[in-house]
Structure formats: structure tokens, C-alpha cells
Design an enzyme around this catalytic site. Structure first.
Site, PDB file in Angstrom:
ATOM      1  N   GLU A  53     -93.891 -27.199  56.208  1.00 12.41           N
ATOM      2  CA  GLU A  53     -94.933 -27.425  57.346  1.00 12.41           C
ATOM      3  C   GLU A  53     -94.310 -27.312  58.846  1.00 12.41           C
ATOM      4  O   GLU A  53     -94.210 -28.513  59.499  1.00 12.41           O
ATOM      5  CB  GLU A  53     -95.455 -29.222  57.256  1.00 12.41           C
ATOM      6  CG  GLU A  53     -96.298 -29.310  56.006  1.00 12.41           C
ATOM      7  CD  GLU A  53     -96.936 -30.692  56.101  1.00 12.41           C
ATOM      8  OE1 GLU A  53     -96.691 -31.470  56.998  1.00 12.41           O
ATOM      9  OE2 GLU A  53     -97.930 -30.854  55.690  1.00 12.41           O
TER      10      GLU A  53
ATOM     11  N   GLU B  98     -98.830 -30.141  48.281  1.00 13.04           N
ATOM     12  CA  GLU B  98     -99.059 -31.571  48.771  1.00 13.04           C
ATOM     13  C   GLU B  98    -100.606 -31.807  48.827  1.00 13.04           C
ATOM     14  O   GLU B  98    -101.181 -30.894  49.126  1.00 13.04           O
ATOM     15  CB  GLU B  98     -98.391 -31.960  50.040  1.00 13.04           C
ATOM     16  CG  GLU B  98     -96.988 -32.156  50.163  1.00 13.04           C
ATOM     17  CD  GLU B  98     -96.315 -32.725  51.762  1.00 13.04           C
ATOM     18  OE1 GLU B  98     -97.089 -33.261  52.276  1.00 13.04           O
ATOM     19  OE2 GLU B  98     -95.135 -32.236  51.922  1.00 13.04           O
TER      20      GLU B  98
HETATM   21  C1  FCB Z   1     -97.121 -34.069  55.274  1.00  9.53           C
HETATM   22  C2  FCB Z   1     -95.701 -34.285  55.318  1.00  9.53           C
HETATM   23  C3  FCB Z   1     -95.091 -35.308  54.338  1.00  9.53           C
HETATM   24  C4  FCB Z   1     -95.625 -36.743  54.381  1.00  9.53           C
HETATM   25  C5  FCB Z   1     -97.343 -36.511  54.144  1.00  9.53           C
HETATM   26  C6  FCB Z   1     -97.994 -37.551  54.443  1.00  9.53           C
HETATM   27  O1  FCB Z   1     -97.634 -33.763  56.561  1.00  9.53           O
HETATM   28  O2  FCB Z   1     -95.398 -33.127  54.712  1.00  9.53           O
HETATM   29  O3  FCB Z   1     -93.848 -35.404  54.674  1.00  9.53           O
HETATM   30  O4  FCB Z   1     -95.407 -37.011  55.619  1.00  9.53           O
HETATM   31  O5  FCB Z   1     -97.717 -35.498  55.475  1.00  9.53           O
END
Ligand code: FCB
Length: 488
Positions: A185, A387
Site C-alpha cells: 500500500e 487484505e
Molecule cells: C491497511 C493496512 C494495514 C491495516 C489495515 C486496517 O491499510 O495495510 O496495515 O492498518 O489497513
């Protein structure tokens, strides 16, 4: 190294590289975490300081006493073995975790710290012994402090720093790991860093703005370019050594929406925001070019973003083996009131009455649409959801020894259903990771926003699997689960 020559070199190499997915690999059902958010032990085994140790422990930017020194104590083998057992009980066959650059190379560029290498090798062996495949993230925001002080990702030399680190990681782990996330990210890391700097400068909490302001955009694009190039160069190093495995980047993708009644100026702002947040990454990786609308906006603003003519082609030539997607929510975008008529200006907002989690509007339909966009606009590459998850105020209360996180449970059920619908549409998804297995340290927001399927009492380190973990386990077993299985 001279990057002008990269495209040719990468093109030659990528012909033999290709996607390395084993033919009959089972779908990856996993959870994700990051070193700084879970490990604690922030000086153990000669670890060097990272920018996050500095932000939280030295500068208290998440509030007094809010520190990563303990986190959820995951560096401790006695503790993590119990956690692996919990993940195994859930049925996970993949675990995405990051290793800490300043543990492996304490000053970022110098000698390798063998104690840290030994720690992570043992951890990976312990994971595998439980039947869980390691998905190793090399960089999840914990930049060695010495490199941050030398300019971090704003400095083009960061490409070489990262390549060196990546080569150390590949050499030490390639016999145990075949799936890597190079960086996590770039967009959100940058936003978090700006918020940290704002807190430092003004002392107030500030607002978290994922979408860069007009003023911050040139610096953001400069760092994104370096992160992408660093990943391309590391990928070239990996394949040049003949290692077997898959490499990708975890990008946060944000479907961009406008509210009903949006003006033409709002819609233009939304389109350009899509260029900055999504197409900047996707076009360079899959088309070998940066989006012209964003480049034009920067040119018109007279901004130097440090992008050289061959950079995007070098990123495209890396041909990453899969696309890592972090999806939480779409973003509503509008043009800020009073912004000048021309040029880039955008802000995010939440329309009144929108059902939202900490990370924004809850819209599984947008998840399906996003996945289909990757299929239709970017040649249907293999995707791993690196994620997806949510946290909601009041959803994680421990009552009589149990946590009924009904909202998270529904979020996961609905997003898995959206992903599976997209797969039926023809999208090539190979795996799904919930953020996160455990409650953990949410960067500048400290321990207040929980995202885990396993509750952690941050004072005692006691673990309590939540409702969402039992429902996720049922999904993994292949049961047909609906929102109703989450109760009320
Ligand atoms: C994402 C991040 C991770 C965590 C989640 C909630 O943006 O990659 O580390 O903080 O959000």
C-alpha cells in the site's frame, strides 16, 4: 545501476519468468498482519529502529504511552505458537505476515542480522508445520530509521536500498517461501506519514486523508514511482537468480464514487482521483505507462514529480506474477468548495446516512465491480486478495468471555460472496486474506480500532476467538454461509 536500461533487461528476463502458480494449488484462505503491528520486542535480537518506533515510542504520535514495544507479543515463540494453533483451528491455509527490514538489516543498508533471519526461519517452519503456507511481505511500512532520515522513498536511491534488502530476503528464505508481497500500500503509507508529520508539526490529531491534497500530490507520485520501480528491480533480481515463486505488490484499490447530484467539477475530480489512486498503479504494472490525465495535471501545475521517461515501462516489464488487492471500501470524492477552477483538487467525504466501518462505506457490490474492472481493463491477471476486513465501533466487546462481532462477521460473509460472484463472472482470484487474524496496533490510531477475528486483551495478552472467526472457519470448510449465520 542505471535505470534507463531496465526495460530491455526486464523484458528479456520476464519472458522466462511467467506466473509460477502451481497448477493445482488450492484456493488460499488466509489472514494478514504486519510486523510492526503485532511483534513488539522492538529492540530484541539487535533490531534497528524503524520510522514507526520513532513515531510512537520516541515521539508519542499515537498518544502518551501508546507504543509498539509489546503490541500483541508476536515475536515471542511461546506466544506465536499458540496463535498459529488458533489459526490452524480456523482452517487457514495461508498466512500473510511481514518481516521487518530493520530487524534483517538494522541500519537499512549494512550487515545482515543473522539472529533475525533465524527467528523468521523458525517462525515460517512453525507455520508450515501447522499446514499454513507463508505469504511473506518484505515491506509493510517499517522503513529503517536511518533510511527514513536519508529521505526514505522520496529519495530515488531507495530503489537500490530496497533491491539490496530484497536480495538478502530472497537468499535467506527462498527455500521456505514461494509467495512474496514486495511492498504494501504505497498510497496509504504515504497518507499515514503525512498525518504523522502533521501531528509532529502542529500537535493536533489531524484528519486522515487517503487522497493526496493538490499540494501533496507531486511528492506522493514521486514516492509511488520509487516504490513501483523498487519492486520491479527486486523482481528482476529474484528471477535472475532463478528462484521459484510468485511476486506481487499489495495495492489498496478504491472504487471512486460521487454523490447523487454531483457537479461536472466533482465528476472530474473523481476521475482524476481514480487516476491517482488506482490507475497510477494498475496502468504502470499492466500497460507500462502512467495515466496521461495525471501526468498532464502535474505538467499544468508545473510540478516536478521525478518520473523519467522509461520508468513506467520498466514497471510494466517486471510482469508481476499476481496482483495483490487490499480492498476495504469505495471512496466518495468531490471537488473541495472554493478550489480553483482548473487543475487537480479532490477531497473524500461520506454522504449522510452511509453505512460505514472505520475504513469507509461498506459496499461489497463495489468489491465485485472492482474485480471485474481488473478483468476487463487489465487483462484478467491472477489476483490474490491480500487484505479485506473491517472494524466498527462497539463491535468487539468482550461479554461473558465471548465477542459477538456481528458487523465484522457480516462484512466478511458479504465480501466473500462478492468475490465468489466475481469469480463466477470470470475473475481469476487465487486467494483471500482477512485483515486481520488478531486485533493489533492500528498505526497512528493505536489500539483503539480493532480489526481482528481473534480478540486480544492488550493488558494480559489473552486471546479470545470472536464470532467472525467461527463463521470464517465455516466459509473455509465450504459451507454456504449467509449474514443470518452472524446472528443479530
Ligand atoms: C491497511 C493496512 C494495514 C491495516 C489495515 C486496517 O491499510 O495495510 O496495515 O492498518 O489497513
Amino acid at each position: 545501476m542505471r535505470y534507463a536500461r531496465l526495460p530491455l533487461m526486464l523484458a528479456a528476463l520476464s519472458a522466462s519468468a511467467g506466473a509460477q502458480t502451481p497448477a493445482h494449488e488450492p484456493f488460499l484462505w488466509g489472514a494478514a498482519s504486519a510486523a510492526y503491528q503485532v511483534e513488539g520486542a522492538n529492540t530484541a535480537d539487535n533490531k534497528g529502529p524503524s520510522i514507526w518506533d520513532d513515531y510512537l515510542d520516541n515521539k508519542s504520535l499515537a498518544g502518551p504511552g501508546m507504543s509498539g514495544a509489546m503490541a500483541i507479543n508476536f515475536y515471542d515463540r511461546d506466544q506465536y505458537l499458540k496463535d498459529i494453533a488458533l489459526m490452524k483451528a480456523m482452517g487457514l491455509n495461508s498466512y500473510r505476515f511481514s518481516i521487518s527490514w530493520p530487524r534483517i538489516i538494522p541500519d537499512g543498508r549494512g550487515p545482515v542480522n543473522l539472529a533475525a533471519v533465524a527467528h523468521y526461519r523458525r517462525f515460517i517452519l512453525d507455520l508450515k508445520a501447522a499446514g499454513i503456507r507463508p505469504m511473506l511481505t518484505l515491506y509493510h511500512w517499517d522503513m529503517p530509521l536511518s533510511l527514513a532520515r536519508a529521505g526514505g522513498w522520496e529519495n530515488r536511491q531507495s530503489i537500490e536500498w530496497f533491491d539490496h534488502y530484497a536480495q538478502v530476503v530472497f537468499a535467506n528464505f527462498n527455500d521456505l517461501v514461494d509467495t512474496y508481497v514486495l511492498v504494501n500500500e504505497p498510497l496509504v503509507e504515504r497518507a499515514m506519514k503525512l498525518l504523522a508529520e502533521q501531528r509532529l508539526a502542529t500537535g493536533d490529531k489531524g484528519e486522515f486523508q487517503i487522497i493526496p491534497s493538490a499540494q501533496n500530490l507531486p511528492g506522493a507520485l514521486r514516492t509511488f514511482n520509487h516504490l513501483l520501480l523498487a519492486s520491479a528491480v527486486a523482481s528482476r533480481s529474484f528471477h535472475a537468480k532463478g528462484y521459484r515463486g510468485r511476486l506481487g505488490i499489495a495495492v489498496p484499490l478504491f472504487p471512486v464514487l460521487t454523490a447523487p447530484g454531483a457537479s461536472a467539477a466533482d465528476r472530474e475530480a473523481a476521475t482524476l482521483s481514480d487516476g491517482v489512486m488506482n490507475r497510477w498503479f494498475l496502468d504502470s504494472m499492466y500497460k507500462g505507462r502512467y495515466p496521461t490525465d495525471v501526468l498532464d495535471a502535474m505538467r499544468q501545475a508545473g510540478a516536478d514529480i521525478g518520473v523519467r521517461p522509461d520508468d513506467a515501462a520498466a514497471i510494466g516489464a517486471a510482469r508481476f506474477d499476481y496482483l495483490g488487492i487490499n480492498f476495504y471500501s469505495p471512496l466518495f470524492i468531490r471537488r473541495p468548495v472554493g478550489a480553483a477552477r482548473d487543475g487537480y483538487a479532490a477531497e473524500m467525504f461520506l454522504p449522510q446516512g452511509t453505512y460505514a466501518a472505520y475504513n469507509g462505506a461498506v459496499r461489497p457490490d463495489q468489491f465485485r465491480a472492482l474485480l471485474n474492472r481488473i478483468r476487463t481493463d487489465y487483462g484478467n491477471p491472477p489476483i490474490i486478495i491480500t487484505e479485506n476486513g473491517a472494524g466498527f465501533p462497539g463491535d468487539d466487546e468482550l461479554v461473558n468471555g465471548a465477542v459477538r462481532d456481528v458487523k465484522r462477521c457480516r462484512y466478511i460473509v458479504d465480501h466473500v460472496a462478492a468475490m465468489q460472484a466475481a469469480m463466477k463472472d470470470g475473475v481469476d482470484v487465487r486467494g483471500y486474506h482477512v485483515w486481520s487474524s488478531h486485533d493489533n496496533l492500528e498505526w497512528l490510531f493505536g489500539y483503539g480500532s480493532r480489526f481482528g477475528m481473534i480478540h486480544v486483551d492488550f493488558d494480559t495478552q489473552k486471546r479470545t476467538p470472536k464470532l467472525s472467526s467461527t463463521v470464517y472457519a465455516r466459509i473455509i470448510r465450504g459451507e454456504q454461509v449467509t449474514e443470518a449465520d452472524c446472528g443479530r
